[in-house]
Design a protein around this motif. Structure first.
Motif, PDB file in Angstrom:
ATOM      1  N   ILE A 165      -7.718 -32.013 -33.997  1.00 44.56           N
ATOM      2  CA  ILE A 165      -8.941 -32.596 -34.555  1.00 44.56           C
ATOM      3  C   ILE A 165      -9.950 -31.518 -34.941  1.00 44.56           C
ATOM      4  CG2 ILE A 165     -10.257 -32.958 -32.421  1.00 44.56           C
ATOM      5  CD1 ILE A 165      -9.839 -35.460 -35.353  1.00 44.56           C
ATOM      6  N   LEU A 166      -9.992 -30.420 -34.186  1.00 42.71           N
ATOM      7  CA  LEU A 166     -10.906 -29.338 -34.560  1.00 42.71           C
ATOM      8  C   LEU A 166     -10.433 -28.641 -35.831  1.00 42.71           C
ATOM      9  CD1 LEU A 166     -11.918 -27.778 -31.113  1.00 42.71           C
ATOM     10  CD2 LEU A 166     -13.133 -29.472 -32.501  1.00 42.71           C
ATOM     11  N   ALA A 167      -9.115 -28.522 -36.001  1.00 41.98           N
ATOM     12  CA  ALA A 167      -8.596 -27.944 -37.245  1.00 41.98           C
ATOM     13  C   ALA A 167      -8.899 -28.860 -38.429  1.00 41.98           C
ATOM     14  CB  ALA A 167      -7.097 -27.704 -37.125  1.00 41.98           C
ATOM     15  N   MET A 199       3.681 -34.776 -34.985  1.00 35.43           N
ATOM     16  CA  MET A 199       2.297 -34.323 -35.207  1.00 35.43           C
ATOM     17  C   MET A 199       2.174 -33.702 -36.588  1.00 35.43           C
ATOM     18  SD  MET A 199      -0.725 -33.754 -33.574  1.00 35.43           S
ATOM     19  CE  MET A 199      -1.605 -32.531 -32.608  1.00 35.43           C
ATOM     20  N   ARG A 200       3.102 -32.822 -36.945  1.00 30.49           N
ATOM     21  CA  ARG A 200       3.067 -32.186 -38.267  1.00 30.49           C
ATOM     22  C   ARG A 200       3.225 -33.224 -39.371  1.00 30.49           C
ATOM     23  NH1 ARG A 200       6.205 -28.277 -35.680  1.00 30.49           N
ATOM     24  NH2 ARG A 200       8.103 -29.209 -36.542  1.00 30.49           N
ATOM     25  N   ALA A 201       4.111 -34.188 -39.157  1.00 32.08           N
ATOM     26  CA  ALA A 201       4.336 -35.218 -40.174  1.00 32.08           C
ATOM     27  C   ALA A 201       3.059 -36.030 -40.404  1.00 32.08           C
ATOM     28  CB  ALA A 201       5.482 -36.128 -39.746  1.00 32.08           C
ATOM     29  N   PHE A 202       2.353 -36.367 -39.328  1.00 34.17           N
ATOM     30  CA  PHE A 202       1.108 -37.111 -39.473  1.00 34.17           C
ATOM     31  C   PHE A 202       0.086 -36.282 -40.240  1.00 34.17           C
ATOM     32  CE2 PHE A 202      -3.203 -38.052 -38.032  1.00 34.17           C
ATOM     33  CZ  PHE A 202      -3.282 -39.409 -38.312  1.00 34.17           C
ATOM     34  N   GLU A 203      -0.057 -35.015 -39.874  1.00 35.50           N
ATOM     35  CA  GLU A 203      -1.065 -34.165 -40.506  1.00 35.50           C
ATOM     36  C   GLU A 203      -0.758 -33.902 -41.979  1.00 35.50           C
ATOM     37  OE1 GLU A 203      -2.700 -31.660 -36.659  1.00 35.50           O
ATOM     38  OE2 GLU A 203      -0.993 -30.865 -37.775  1.00 35.50           O
ATOM     39  N   GLU A 204       0.521 -33.790 -42.316  1.00 34.22           N
ATOM     40  CA  GLU A 204       0.889 -33.451 -43.687  1.00 34.22           C
ATOM     41  C   GLU A 204       0.930 -34.677 -44.604  1.00 34.22           C
ATOM     42  OE1 GLU A 204       4.572 -31.362 -43.539  1.00 34.22           O
ATOM     43  OE2 GLU A 204       3.771 -29.704 -42.323  1.00 34.22           O
ATOM     44  N   HIS A 205       1.388 -35.814 -44.089  1.00 31.21           N
ATOM     45  CA  HIS A 205       1.677 -36.946 -44.962  1.00 31.21           C
ATOM     46  C   HIS A 205       0.691 -38.110 -44.837  1.00 31.21           C
ATOM     47  CE1 HIS A 205       5.352 -34.844 -45.859  1.00 31.21           C
ATOM     48  NE2 HIS A 205       5.784 -34.938 -44.604  1.00 31.21           N
ATOM     49  N   GLU A 206      -0.029 -38.199 -43.738  1.00 31.52           N
ATOM     50  CA  GLU A 206      -0.908 -39.350 -43.535  1.00 31.52           C
ATOM     51  C   GLU A 206      -2.388 -38.964 -43.409  1.00 31.52           C
ATOM     52  OE1 GLU A 206       0.378 -42.416 -40.795  1.00 31.52           O
ATOM     53  OE2 GLU A 206       2.321 -41.416 -40.597  1.00 31.52           O
ATOM     54  N   LEU A 207      -2.658 -37.836 -42.819  1.00 27.81           N
ATOM     55  CA  LEU A 207      -4.034 -37.453 -42.520  1.00 27.81           C
ATOM     56  C   LEU A 207      -4.937 -37.417 -43.751  1.00 27.81           C
ATOM     57  CD1 LEU A 207      -5.143 -34.689 -40.061  1.00 27.81           C
ATOM     58  CD2 LEU A 207      -5.962 -34.610 -42.401  1.00 27.81           C
ATOM     59  N   PRO A 208      -4.547 -36.784 -44.860  1.00 26.11           N
ATOM     60  CA  PRO A 208      -5.477 -36.707 -46.000  1.00 26.11           C
ATOM     61  C   PRO A 208      -5.891 -38.081 -46.528  1.00 26.11           C
ATOM     62  CG  PRO A 208      -3.730 -35.084 -46.233  1.00 26.11           C
ATOM     63  CD  PRO A 208      -3.318 -35.988 -45.107  1.00 26.11           C
ATOM     64  N   GLU A 209      -4.939 -38.977 -46.701  1.00 23.67           N
ATOM     65  CA  GLU A 209      -5.269 -40.305 -47.225  1.00 23.67           C
ATOM     66  C   GLU A 209      -6.150 -41.077 -46.245  1.00 23.67           C
ATOM     67  OE1 GLU A 209      -3.110 -44.463 -48.662  1.00 23.67           O
ATOM     68  OE2 GLU A 209      -1.890 -42.755 -48.019  1.00 23.67           O
ATOM     69  N   ALA A 256     -14.804 -29.232 -43.512  1.00 24.45           N
ATOM     70  CA  ALA A 256     -15.991 -28.404 -43.728  1.00 24.45           C
ATOM     71  C   ALA A 256     -15.740 -27.334 -44.785  1.00 24.45           C
ATOM     72  CB  ALA A 256     -16.428 -27.762 -42.413  1.00 24.45           C
ATOM     73  N   ALA A 257     -14.501 -26.855 -44.856  1.00 23.77           N
ATOM     74  CA  ALA A 257     -14.167 -25.809 -45.824  1.00 23.77           C
ATOM     75  C   ALA A 257     -13.860 -26.372 -47.208  1.00 23.77           C
ATOM     76  CB  ALA A 257     -12.962 -25.010 -45.326  1.00 23.77           C
ATOM     77  N   GLY A 258     -13.797 -27.689 -47.333  1.00 27.55           N
ATOM     78  CA  GLY A 258     -13.501 -28.302 -48.621  1.00 27.55           C
ATOM     79  C   GLY A 258     -12.023 -28.436 -48.911  1.00 27.55           C
ATOM     80  N   ALA A 259     -11.184 -28.124 -47.945  1.00 21.51           N
ATOM     81  CA  ALA A 259      -9.744 -28.230 -48.149  1.00 21.51           C
ATOM     82  C   ALA A 259      -9.255 -29.667 -48.028  1.00 21.51           C
ATOM     83  CB  ALA A 259      -9.008 -27.343 -47.139  1.00 21.51           C
ATOM     84  N   LEU A 260     -10.036 -30.510 -47.384  1.00 26.13           N
ATOM     85  CA  LEU A 260      -9.687 -31.913 -47.206  1.00 26.13           C
ATOM     86  C   LEU A 260     -10.851 -32.778 -47.682  1.00 26.13           C
ATOM     87  CD1 LEU A 260      -8.193 -31.789 -43.589  1.00 26.13           C
ATOM     88  CD2 LEU A 260      -6.899 -32.323 -45.669  1.00 26.13           C
TER      89      LEU A 260
END
Length: 409
Positions: A118-120, A85-95, A126-130
């Motif tokens: 998904i809520l995070a 889960m962490r690997a997906f969020e860190e390495h794949e989610l932004p792209e 919404a915060a502009g971090a992504l």
């Protein structure tokens, strides 16, 4: 007088100049300038407008940003423990998030991702971090004990099964789960009535998929639980869409008060005109998800029937990680809807104002003063050929031009 008339001497934050406009429902006559201030459309004018920043459409087209109302974002095949889960969020989610904007999709609705994750992600956007589209989410999809997708997609992945799905077996459990999701701030609720299966006590139904060639026995979510889930969500002001594939299940969901059908009727021909009349009477939205369901021989014909009858249609692709490409799949969904017999303007409405209606977001999906400034600038006419959505030159989200270079098409 021009729509939203503004004097030429007034300077706006942003102006899109000299564009043909499909406003989410119809094509406006002539060329227009569109003014944006503070993330909101403030004028749509046949007169020239001035802006601190300007985008010259050069006689091209402006349409509302596309809305995909049915996506699964987290990788259902590879997320199986905290580390993956962490690997997906860190390495794949932004792209993967950025791919939606690259293809002109400015709003997405997740309908069955792990609630915490998904809520995070929604909060990060919404915060502009992504960098990504506006994200709405149901959190986990709610199904019966051993229902779809718990005992199908996640049968061999117990860790993900607990997080992507909420399995219930009593009225109290489904009410408690819906209220818990509401407390956590979900935007809507998704219930899964069936995976094309029979009622409890009826003949056994085997759910088949290329990944499960031997089939998986399923039962439909009991009617009492379906009604209780919809009632609880409505008590919290949340809209409910229900996963169905059969006529009988679709009728049951509409009669129980569902606001929309995910997939609708795909596995058999829609022969019951009274079901169509029921959807019209209730204002139920139909989301055909042809990107995933086009293999069913009746799916296109059923969509054509409900669209021709005037049932509200929303675009939703059922896209997920591992097949195709986020964003590109949404464009393919639009093209499949056109191939099913919907006119390009009908498809555009389904992916803009119709999708916004399904989301209960009247601020989205329309090019008009007072609406959110989510806009696409296209080089060709999408009302003549829906494939023109691929001729994308500029994406504007919340009034800001997305500076990321779109992918070549």
């Amino acid at each position: 007088m021009p729509q939203g008339f503004s004097t030429a001497s007034a300077a706006h934050d942003l102006v899109v100049r000299r564009a043909h406009v499909f406003d989410g429902r119809r094509t406006l006559d002539g060329l227009h300038d569109i003014a944006v201030d503070g993330g909101e459309i403030t004028s749509v004018s046949t007169e020239p407008l001035q802006g601190a920043h300007e985008v010259d459409a050069a006689g091209g087209w402006v349409v509302p940003g596309l809305i995909d109302t049915h996506i699964h974002f987290y990788d259902v095949l590879r997320v199986s423990d905290p580390a993956s889960m962490r690997a997906f969020e860190e390495h794949e989610l932004p792209e993967k998030l950025g791919l939606f904007l690259d293809h002109g999709v400015t709003t997405i609705k997740s309908v069955g991702d792990p609630t915490d994750g998904i809520l995070a992600t929604r909060d990060g956007i919404a915060a502009g971090a992504l960098r990504g589209p506006r994200l709405l989410a149901t959190g986990c999809g709610i199904t019966g004990r051993d229902g779809h997708p718990a005992s199908t997609v996640f049968s061999g992945n117990p860790w993900a099964r607990e997080r992507f799905t909420g399995e219930v077996e009593s009225v109290q459990q489904i009410r408690d789960l819906v209220h818990d999701l509401a407390d956590r701030g979900v935007d809507a609720v998704k219930l899964l009535s069936e995976g094309a299966c029979a009622h409890s006590g009826g003949p056994e139904y085997l759910w088949r998929n290329p990944a499960f060639p031997d089939g998986v026995a399923l039962e439909r979510l009991p009617l009492a639980l379906l009604r209780a889930g919809i009632e609880a969500a409505h008590e919290r002001g949340l809209r409910v869409t229900v996963h169905t594939t059969q006529q009988a299940a679709a009728r049951e969901a509409v009669e129980a008060g569902a606001d929309g059908l995910e997939h609708g009727v795909t596995v058999d021909p829609l022969t019951d005109r009274s079901l169509i009349d029921l959807m019209l009477d209730h204002g139920t939205t139909y989301t055909p998800t042809l990107w995933i369901d086009d293999a069913h021989p009746d799916a296109r014909g059923n969509l054509k029937k409900v669209a021709d009858a005037g049932v509200p249609i929303s675009l939703g692709s059922d896209t997920f990680s591992g097949r195709g490409l986020f964003g590109a799949n949404t464009l393919e969904e639009a093209e499949l809807m056109a191939a099913a017999g919907m006119a390009p303007a009908q498809v555009l409405a389904a992916g803009t104002s119709g999708a916004a209606r399904q989301l209960a977001r009247s601020d989205l999906g329309t090019v008009a003063p007072g609406k959110r400034a989510d806009l696409l600038v296209l080089s060709a006419d999408p009302t003549a050929d829906i494939r023109a959505l691929r001729d994308l030159s500029t994406v504007i989200l919340n009034g800001a031009v997305d500076e990321h270079e779109p992918p070549s098409r």
